[in-house]
Design a protein around this motif. Structure first.
Motif, short mmCIF file in Angstrom:
data_model
loop_
_atom_site.label_atom_id
_atom_site.label_comp_id
_atom_site.label_asym_id
_atom_site.label_seq_id
_atom_site.Cartn_x
_atom_site.Cartn_y
_atom_site.Cartn_z
N GLN A 121 39.64 -13.62 -39.52
CA GLN A 121 39.32 -12.83 -38.83
C GLN A 121 40.72 -11.87 -38.58
OE1 GLN A 121 36.90 -11.69 -37.03
NE2 GLN A 121 35.47 -13.42 -37.66
N PRO A 122 40.90 -10.57 -38.21
CA PRO A 122 41.96 -9.76 -38.07
C PRO A 122 42.59 -10.37 -36.78
CG PRO A 122 40.06 -8.39 -37.83
CD PRO A 122 39.56 -9.88 -38.36
N ARG A 123 43.92 -10.32 -36.74
CA ARG A 123 44.50 -10.84 -35.60
C ARG A 123 44.99 -9.58 -34.92
NH1 ARG A 123 47.18 -16.19 -35.87
NH2 ARG A 123 46.15 -17.06 -37.74
N ARG A 124 44.77 -9.69 -33.37
CA ARG A 124 45.31 -8.62 -32.54
C ARG A 124 46.70 -8.82 -32.11
NH1 ARG A 124 40.44 -7.16 -28.57
NH2 ARG A 124 38.86 -6.93 -30.09
N ARG A 125 47.41 -7.47 -31.92
CA ARG A 125 48.87 -7.70 -31.60
C ARG A 125 49.20 -7.05 -30.34
NH1 ARG A 125 51.42 -5.21 -36.92
NH2 ARG A 125 50.50 -6.51 -38.37
N GLY A 126 50.02 -7.33 -29.58
CA GLY A 126 50.45 -7.02 -28.25
C GLY A 126 49.76 -7.75 -27.05
N ARG A 127 49.78 -6.79 -26.08
CA ARG A 127 49.14 -7.36 -24.68
C ARG A 127 47.82 -7.66 -24.64
NH1 ARG A 127 49.38 -2.84 -20.23
NH2 ARG A 127 48.09 -1.40 -21.35
N HIS A 128 46.80 -7.29 -25.76
CA HIS A 128 45.43 -7.60 -26.01
C HIS A 128 45.24 -8.34 -26.63
CE1 HIS A 128 45.14 -3.67 -23.79
NE2 HIS A 128 45.80 -3.08 -24.63
N ALA A 129 46.07 -9.40 -27.00
CA ALA A 129 45.77 -10.42 -27.82
C ALA A 129 45.39 -11.71 -26.94
CB ALA A 129 47.02 -10.73 -28.76
N ALA A 130 44.88 -11.65 -25.87
CA ALA A 130 44.59 -12.63 -24.84
C ALA A 130 43.44 -13.52 -25.50
CB ALA A 130 43.95 -12.04 -23.70
N GLY A 131 42.58 -13.10 -26.38
CA GLY A 131 41.65 -14.00 -26.80
C GLY A 131 40.18 -13.47 -26.98
N ARG A 132 39.60 -13.80 -27.71
CA ARG A 132 38.14 -13.41 -27.86
C ARG A 132 37.26 -13.93 -26.71
NH1 ARG A 132 37.09 -10.58 -32.25
NH2 ARG A 132 38.88 -10.92 -33.96
N ARG A 133 37.40 -15.24 -26.39
CA ARG A 133 36.79 -15.89 -25.16
C ARG A 133 36.78 -15.10 -23.90
NH1 ARG A 133 37.90 -21.99 -25.06
NH2 ARG A 133 39.61 -21.31 -24.04
N GLY A 134 37.92 -14.78 -23.40
CA GLY A 134 38.31 -13.95 -22.51
C GLY A 134 37.61 -12.72 -22.50
N GLN A 135 37.61 -12.12 -23.59
CA GLN A 135 37.16 -10.89 -23.79
C GLN A 135 35.51 -10.60 -23.66
OE1 GLN A 135 37.94 -9.03 -27.49
NE2 GLN A 135 37.10 -7.11 -27.19
N ALA A 136 35.10 -11.79 -24.14
CA ALA A 136 33.52 -11.70 -24.27
C ALA A 136 33.14 -11.82 -22.64
CB ALA A 136 33.29 -12.94 -25.22
N ALA A 137 33.97 -12.90 -22.02
CA ALA A 137 33.48 -13.15 -20.52
C ALA A 137 33.60 -11.79 -19.60
CB ALA A 137 34.21 -14.19 -20.02
N ALA A 138 34.57 -10.84 -20.03
CA ALA A 138 34.94 -9.75 -19.33
C ALA A 138 33.98 -8.68 -19.69
CB ALA A 138 36.16 -9.22 -19.53
N THR A 139 33.52 -8.69 -21.04
CA THR A 139 32.47 -7.75 -21.53
C THR A 139 31.06 -8.03 -20.76
OG1 THR A 139 33.79 -7.40 -23.43
CG2 THR A 139 31.82 -6.45 -23.76
N ALA A 140 30.65 -9.16 -20.75
CA ALA A 140 29.39 -9.64 -20.31
C ALA A 140 29.31 -9.23 -18.82
CB ALA A 140 29.42 -11.16 -20.27
#
Length: 96
Positions: A55-74
């Protein structure tokens, strides 16, 4: 579950097509059962290849992780947007 990337779809599809043709040519089978087994094996191999593409890696302060992003998006549809910076009240002149 995250959506597959373009690279995953391309590698997986290419693996299924190339491995199906190669196995059919090498086995020289002509029965329906043989073609079905080879097709299932090629599909499983393509799925394995698609899932192992990094998977492409994220950089910077938005690299918290996919699990946190999925919970916030839901919880909120606009949760993936970065809020605009707030200015301090002292920066705004007061006109009375």
């Amino acid at each position: 579950m995250p959506r597959p990337t373009a690279a995953q779809l391309a590698y997986g599809s290419a693996t299924v097509i190339v491995s199906t043709i190669a196995m059919l040519l090498l086995s020289q089978t002509s029965t329906g059962l043989g073609v079905a087994v080879i097709s299932a094996a090629a599909l499983a191999l393509g799925l394995l290849v698609a899932l192992t593409v990094p998977q492409p890696r994220r950089r910077g302060r938005h690299a918290a992780g996919r699990r946190g992003q999925a919970a916030a998006t839901a919880t909120a549809p606009d949760a993936h947007r970065v809020p605009e910076p707030r200015t301090a009240p002292a920066e705004h002149p007061v006109h009375h």
